[in-house]
Structure formats: structure tokens, C-alpha cells
Design an enzyme around this catalytic site. Structure first.
Site, mmCIF file in Angstrom:
data_model
loop_
_atom_site.group_PDB
_atom_site.id
_atom_site.type_symbol
_atom_site.label_atom_id
_atom_site.label_comp_id
_atom_site.label_asym_id
_atom_site.label_seq_id
_atom_site.Cartn_x
_atom_site.Cartn_y
_atom_site.Cartn_z
ATOM 1 C CG ASP A 85 -4.504 2.721 5.333
ATOM 2 O OD1 ASP A 85 -3.653 2.558 4.442
ATOM 3 O OD2 ASP A 85 -4.460 3.651 6.150
ATOM 4 C CD GLU B 258 -1.103 7.356 -2.424
ATOM 5 O OE1 GLU B 258 -1.386 8.019 -1.395
ATOM 6 O OE2 GLU B 258 -1.682 6.304 -2.747
ATOM 7 C CD GLU C 204 -3.078 0.789 0.190
ATOM 8 O OE1 GLU C 204 -3.861 1.715 -0.080
ATOM 9 O OE2 GLU C 204 -3.171 -0.342 -0.318
#
Length: 524
Positions: free
Chosen positions: A490, A341, A311
Site C-alpha cells: 500500500d 497476485e 490495489e
């Protein structure tokens, strides 16, 4: 009786009255007819509204229940590392008021680490004005203590489990309690992050802790949250989000890496779930390089039959991002990330798009899908283990993987989307009034074929294939008034992995329960 005498006047009045009466009756008929038509139209419109409302409710209910029972071949033993802490979650603008930070006199500017209040203002403003999630290391310990002091003094603060690894582990464990039946194997989680006394109490013995990972004093991260429409520094937040700061050296140096590595073989996980590489940004380039190589050494100890998920999180140093892509991606089977990201990975390695958002600041479906395809074709296959990417954004999520390499991805992508909704709303059963679908309809899935459009229909997920890559896209029911903005990524990735199973020999991609509307049916 003698009839009344008819004078010329009375005769003229009668002549006028009869047509007037007839005209009145005609107008009354027209009015009645018009009224009936209006009432019928209103009734028909109301019926249509009611039918639409029923249809939306049915789709909403179907979406929530779509993942269903956990597949028998899904993982049950999760080894999760490496970053764990305690989160101090506070309203950002109230903390800044305590610190006399109004953002008016600074420019929006990103910093790879924070050494002063001015740099905090500049970096926060950089993310705030576009509603982006950010995270930075505070290298000045005295400054961090000052911020923590201000954070503890504002009302509305709360303490919760923090760190990507700890949040993913907690999500997995709680998911097991709520979804699995008594006949299923129990979910076991090995936590490889640093666990202090407060974090241990928050986790409430729900996990197995790696030997040597215990610490005497908890590390705290400050989560600076703000709502959509918040005004600060001359800007208005386009969406609710958070900015995270920390100053803990345990996670910044991946101090529990060796303890986690030592615990892996005896725990015998079905899957390894990792995060924390972003925490190294606060260290020197030489130190980062050393720890990345140590991290890769740990990855090499995991059998290829045991999938590894990495992750990613908010980063700023482009060369470091490229280093992770070049050195680490080939040793993991799956990656989880958001548009910021993914954009940074694309920028660092000359990917197809340097910007993945549209004019509204939302992730663009076509550019995202282009970049996911590029990422898997560039870093996956051949001698690389990488076969899967789980992308998440505000309005839609995508799981893309090499053809037939993973199973149950349609259920996994919906599970992640729904988990995002329930966490943001802080309600396991939110009502339709609390959420909204904000995904553009119809939408493009490739900038090279802009006429190829998809639309969300009665099913929860759309799927298509392109040159050996399978795509699964689910919309997000966006919480109108989110109560939580931290840990969403998450929660999404962990929930998706809970329903995922890696195919050791590949094969045909699963199509269970999938329905989609191809507006123009031709391949891109």
C-alpha cells in the site's frame, strides 16, 4: 701493535662469513622488496575498497533523492476506499505458542478461508515456508476471538492504522506534509472506509470521512509477523513477512461502498484509489457477484478524465481472481500488485507463466516483465481504461504502461521503492549499512530474449519499450532487519501515485534524468 696471526682456521672462517653476509643482505633486500610490494598492493586494494564504498554511498544518496519535487501536474485530491480497520500487530510464533500450535503435525496447505486452528496452521505454513505475504478471512467468530485473546496477551504487540485503503490514505497525507512546499496545493484525502473511534483517533483528523462511513465499534485485523530465519513447523522462513487474519463483516461486505459513491462527486477528486475486493472472498459466490457489480457501478460514475487505481491483495479463489480480471480491470486505469497476485492473475487467465519466482523464491525479472506485457495487452487498450500496472516485489519494482499514457513514471517507481525501504526499516533516513541491493546483476527482461540483459548503473531507474509498452524498473534497497512487514504494498503504490500523472491524449514517454546500461542492445 702486532697484527693477529692468521691461522688456516681463521682464513677458512673469513671465507665462509663473506658469502653468508652477502647472502643475508640479498635475502634482506628480497624481503624488503616483497614487503613493499605487499604494502603497495594492500594500499591499492584499500583505495579500491574506499572508492567502491564512496561510489555505493553516492548511488545510495542519489537514489533516495531521485524522485525530487512533486510534479505540478500530479494529483492533489485523493478519494481512497474501501477497506479500513485497526491492525493488531504481533509476533506470530509467540501467539502460536500461546495457542499450542507448533506446525509439526500438519501439511502446508492453502485455504480460501479459515474455520479452525488446524486450517490456520496449514495456511500459515503454506505462506511461511516460502516467505510469502498472505491474508485470509476467519469465518468462525469464536475462533477469531480466541486468536485475538492470545494476541493481546503476548509482549511486543502494537496497534496501528489498518486496511489497504486507510494505509494508502495515510501514506498520501503524510507524504504531502513532508514533500510539498508551502506554495503547493494542500493534499486532501477522502476516506471511504469504515472508521470507528480507535481508527479515527489513529488517523488524527488527517482525512475527510465519507458521510455514513462511521461505525460504533472498530474492526480489528491480526497481523502475524515473523523475521527472516524464524523456525517453525520444521521450516525456516526465507524472508521476513506477515500473515493477516480478520473476521469483520463491514469490510468483508464492502458496507461503505454506497457512502463512498455518494461522496465522490462533491469531493471532486483528482484520482480515485481503491482496494478491498479481496475481502469478499469470505462471502458466498452469489454475494461476491452482486457486490462486484455494485463496485463496477461506482467505477462507471467516475469520469474518464479522473484516473482510477485498484490495489489488489492476497487472494486464493482462482475463479474469483479471473472474474475480477474479466469484469473489473477494464473499468480502472491502473493496478497495483505483487508477484503472488500477478502470478494468480496469470494462472487464472492462461497467462505466459504459472510461476513467477526463481529457485531462491524471489520474483524473476524476465517472467514478471513478460506477464506485465501480457496483462496490458490482454486487458488494456481498445475499449478498456486500463493503461498502467505498478508491480512490487522484495528486490525490484516495475511500472509498465501503454506508451505515453502516464508521465513521471521513472520518478514514481523510485518513490515507491524508497518508501518501501523506509517503512520496512521504520527510518526515514536509513544508512547504507542497514540495507542491501539483492537484485541479480545483470538480469534478463524477457524469457523470449534471454541474451538481452540490463544492469543497474549510476542512475536510479532503467527504462525500455516493447511493442507499445513502456517499462520502468527500480531496484529495492532491502532492509536487512525489517521492523515492519505490513502495509508495504500500500505504501509503495500510494507513493508512486503521488508522483504520477495520466496523459489524457498520450504522447511520448518521459525520459527525464534516466540513464541505463544496455549490455546487448537489441529489441525483444
Amino acid at each position: 701493535e702486532i697484527p693477529p696471526i692468521q691461522t688456516r682456521a681463521t682464513q677458512q672462517n673469513s671465507t665462509r662469513i663473506v658469502p653468508a653476509v652477502m647472502k643475508g643482505l640479498y635475502l634482506s633486500g628480497v624481503l624488503v622488496t616483497f614487503t613493499l610490494v605487499v604494502m603497495l598492493a594492500a594500499w591499492s586494494w584499500q583505495q579500491r575498497i574506499d572508492e567502491d564504498a564512496i561510489d555505493r554511498t553516492r548511488k545510495f544518496s542519489s537514489f533516495a533523492s531521485f524522485p525530487g519535487a512533486v510534479p505540478n501536474d500530479a494529483p492533489r485530491r485523493f478519494a481512497v476506499g474501501l477497506n479500513a480497520c485497526v491492525d493488531l500487530i504481533v509476533p506470530a510464533l509467540e501467539v502460536f505458542s500461546m495457542l499450542a500450535m507448533d506446525g509439526e503435525s500438519v501439511e502446508a496447505r492453502d485455504h480460501d478461508k479459515i474455520e479452525s486452528l488446524i486450517e490456520l496452521e496449514e495456511t500459515f505454513k503454506f505462506f511461511f515456508q516460502k516467505g510469502g505475504a498472505g491474508e485470509r478471512f476467519v469465518s468462525n467468530s469464536a475462533l477469531f476471538k480466541q486468536i485475538v485473546g492470545a494476541s493481546r496477551s503476548v509482549e511486543g504487540g502494537r496497534v496501528f492504522v489498518g486496511g489497504n485503503a486507510a494505509l494508502m490514505g495515510l501514506t498520501i497525507k503524510n507524504k504531502g506534509v513532508s514533500v510539498l512546499s508551502k506554495s503547493d496545493r494542500e493534499i486532501s484525502v477522502l476516506m471511504g472506509g469504515a472508521v470507528g473511534p480507535r481508527l479515527s483517533s489513529l488517523l488524527d483528523n488527517k482525512m475527510v470521512f465519507a458521510d455514513g462511513a462511521a461505525i460504533e465499534e472498530d474492526d480489528y485485523h491480526v497481523i502475524l509477523e515473523y523475521p527472516k530465519g524464524a523456525q517453525w513447523g520444521g521450516s525456516v522462513a526465507p524472508r521476513a513477512n506477515r500473515f493477516i487474519i480478520s473476521c469483520d463483516m463491514t469490510n468483508a461486505r464492502m458496507a461503505t461502498l454506497e457512502a463512498f459513491t455518494g461522496a465522490l462527486s462533491s469531493f471532486a477528486p483528482d484520482i480515485v484509489v481503491l482496494s478491498g475486493l479481496h475481502m469478499l472472498e469470505g462471502e458466498s459466490e452469489e454475494f461476491r457477484e452482486t457486490r462486484v457489480q455494485d463496485f463496477i457501478g461506482m467505477l462507471k460514475t467516475v469520469p474518464e478524465t479522473t484516473p482510477i487505481h485498484l490495489e489488489l491483495a492476497s487472494m486464493a479463489i482462482v475463479p474469483y481472481v479471473k472474474h475480477i480480471a474479466d469484469q473489473v480491470f477494464s473499468f480502472v486505469d491502473s493496478i497495483g500488485l505483487n508477484e503472488q497476485e500477478l502470478e494468480l492473475v496469470s494462472q487464472s487467465a492462461n497467462g505466459p507463466h504459472r510461476k513467477l519466482t526463481n529457485v531462491q523464491g524471489l520474483a524473476d525479472t524476465a517472467k514478471v516483465c513478460d506477464t506485465l506485457f501480457w496483462l496490458l495487452k490482454t486487458y488494456g487498450g481498445k475499449s478498456s481504461r486500463l493503461t498502467r500496472v505498478h508491480f512490487h516485489s522484495l528486490t525490484f519494482h516495475v511500472i509498465a504502461h501503454l506508451e505515453g499514457s502516464w508521465r513521471h513514471s521513472e520518478r514514481a517507481v523510485v518513490a515507491g521503492s524508497w518508501a518501501c525501504t523506509t517503512r520496512a526499516c521504520q527510518n526515514d533516513t536509513p544508512s547504507l549499512d542497514e540495507v542491501s541491493l539483492q537484485l541479480q546483476k545483470p538480469f534478463s527482461i524477457s524469457t523470449k530474449s534471454p541474451d538481452l540483459l540490463l544492469d543497474v548503473t549510476t542512475k536510479a531507474v532503467l527504462d525500455w519499450s516493447k511493442a507499445g509498452v513502456d517499462f520502468f524498473l527500480a531496484p529495492v534497497y532491502v532492509c536487512r532487519s525489517p521492523l515492519s512487514t505490513v502495509g508495504l504494498g500500500d505504501t509503495i503504490s500510494a507513493s508512486g501515485l503521488f508522483y504520477s500523472s495520466m496523459s489524457l491524449k498520450g504522447g511520448q514517454s518521459s525520459q527525464e534524468g534516466v540513464d541505463f546500461n544496455l549490455v546487448q542492445s537489441h529489441s525483444s
